[in-house]
Write a protein that holds these residues in place. Structure first.
Motif, mmCIF file in Angstrom:
data_model
loop_
_atom_site.group_PDB
_atom_site.id
_atom_site.type_symbol
_atom_site.label_atom_id
_atom_site.label_comp_id
_atom_site.label_asym_id
_atom_site.label_seq_id
_atom_site.Cartn_x
_atom_site.Cartn_y
_atom_site.Cartn_z
ATOM 1 N N GLN A 180 41.449 80.259 69.915
ATOM 2 C CA GLN A 180 41.623 81.588 70.494
ATOM 3 C C GLN A 180 40.996 81.615 71.883
ATOM 4 N N SER A 181 41.737 82.134 72.860
ATOM 5 C CA SER A 181 41.246 82.145 74.234
ATOM 6 C C SER A 181 40.370 83.364 74.501
ATOM 7 N N PHE A 182 39.396 83.191 75.388
ATOM 8 C CA PHE A 182 38.567 84.290 75.870
ATOM 9 C C PHE A 182 39.295 84.997 77.018
ATOM 10 N N LYS A 183 38.980 86.257 77.217
ATOM 11 C CA LYS A 183 39.473 86.994 78.384
ATOM 12 C C LYS A 183 38.524 86.722 79.542
ATOM 13 N N LEU A 192 35.399 88.009 74.353
ATOM 14 C CA LEU A 192 36.337 87.809 73.251
ATOM 15 C C LEU A 192 35.951 88.687 72.071
ATOM 16 N N THR A 194 36.700 88.860 68.180
ATOM 17 C CA THR A 194 37.229 87.968 67.159
ATOM 18 C C THR A 194 36.366 88.077 65.914
ATOM 19 N N SER A 366 42.461 89.266 74.023
ATOM 20 C CA SER A 366 42.054 88.492 75.193
ATOM 21 C C SER A 366 43.236 88.125 76.075
#
Length: 377
Positions: A180-183, A192, A194, A366
């Motif tokens: 999962q990518s961070f903003k 993030l 999550t 994100s």
């Protein structure tokens, strides 16, 4: 006519031979010299406490070289590890005014990168070598070497362009391609929303090739392998990373409530799903009856708990203080979320209709703008 053409051709060939002969003589007769530049500042073993977030610079200066044919010398400044021989410099700099300047100014941020490339770790100090190479385009001359001591602050010398979370404790599991990518909020700053379970996790700067691995150790971002999750059961978090300071925080999101202005309270609690989305299914929407009519205003209230156990209530609503009622043609920007104050009626949205069953989504994703969605059934 034929004789004249041949004569012209012969004359042309003679001219070309003459020109080549002249050019060759000129090349063969070229001689030039260049003197060695000498370093003048900073003094050897000067200690520089680096402050990458400031506007501070380090200026490297040298006495200019002179050339035998009076052309301007060109310079480059190379840096290496203290025990290096400059055969593989860690950095090469060119003065701003090529052929004129006999100095090079580098920001502390750039010097921090040089220090890291030379093997100096966060909060550590070490030395780098530097020298100047002068050239007139034909030959070069090299100065002696200078020594500079650099002390690095906390933080990464070069911030990652992207950050992802992966591991058995994460929503994507240990499959790197499902990380999962961070903003990215700004340079080196990421966020993030999550959930984490029991297990392990790590952060990476990319999901292909050979990524750099990061972990969080007592609130500090470090390079390293996987570490244990802070959660023992599924827990929703906001994770904030600041690579400029190497700091990280886990904030537990305890609840997200749909808050009605007219009732002055939360009318429905949304359930966390995945990927930063909370959902409410079949939520009844009944406007508050007032003497002047019905009140349809709403926003969201989020309960957070930090690592020390402190509870904070945050309000998420509209950027518009006194909003209009939503319609079927309202633009996507109408539903964007931002943190607002805890006033009862300001910075709220207005429901388009009443309904016995309404689906609500509160989206802190994100990969997109923070927003929400209302679906009347």
């Amino acid at each position: 006519m034929k004789r004249i053409f041949k004569n012209k051709y012969a004359v042309g060939m003679l001219c070309l031979l003459f020109l080549f002969s002249c050019k060759k003589d000129r090349i063969d007769n070229v001689t030039t010299t260049i003197s060695q530049p000498t370093l003048s500042a900073p003094s050897n073993n000067t200690l520089v406490n680096l402050s990458p977030s400031s506007n501070a610079v380090v200026t490297f200066e040298w006495n200019p070289a002179t050339t035998g044919n009076y052309t301007l010398p060109f310079y480059k400044v190379i840096f290496d590890k203290e025990n290096g021989d400059f055969s593989k410099p860690v950095y090469t700099g060119i003065p701003a005014k090529v052929g004129i300047d006999n100095k090079l100014s580098l920001s502390h941020k750039e010097m921090n990168k040089i220090a890291a490339a030379a093997g100096i770790t966060e909060l550590g100090s070490g030395k780098v070598k530097w020298q100047v190479i002068a050239s007139n385009g034909v030959i070069t001359a090299t100065s002696g070497s200078g020594i500079l001591e650099l002390k690095r602050p906390a933080g990464f010398a070069e911030n990652p362009a992207a950050v992802f979370i992966t591991g058995s404790a994460t929503e994507g599991g240990a499959d790197l391609l499902k990380a999962q990518s961070f903003k990215k909020l700004s340079d080196g700053v990421f966020e993030l929303y999550t959930s984490l379970n029991a297990g392990t996790y790590k952060m990476v700067d990319k999901t292909t090739g050979t990524p750099l691995n990061f972990v969080i150790d007592a609130g500090i971002i470090k390079q390293g392998t996987e570490v244990s999750s802070p959660a023992t059961t599924k827990t929703t978090y906001r994770i904030n990373l600041d690579f400029n300071k190497s700091t990280a925080t886990f904030t537990e999101i305890q609840s997200v409530g749909l808050w009605f202005s007219g009732y002055n309270k939360i009318q429905a609690t949304l359930t966390y799903d995945a990927a930063g989305i909370w959902k409410g299914v079949d939520v009844p929407i009944a406007w508050k009856v007032e003497p002047w009519g019905k009140d349809e205003r709403y926003k969201f209230r989020v309960t957070e708990k930090d690592a020390a156990g402190n509870i904070t209530i945050k309000n998420w609503g509209s950027a518009v203080k006194d909003n209009v009622r939503a319609t079927s043609t309202s633009p996507a920007s109408y539903f964007l979320l931002k943190e607002v104050d805890n006033s009862q009626y300001d910075y709220t949205y207005k429901f388009a209709a009443e309904a016995q069953k309404t689906d609500i989504e509160f989206r802190l994703q994100s990969t997109a703008d923070y927003t929400h969605k209302v679906t009347f059934k």
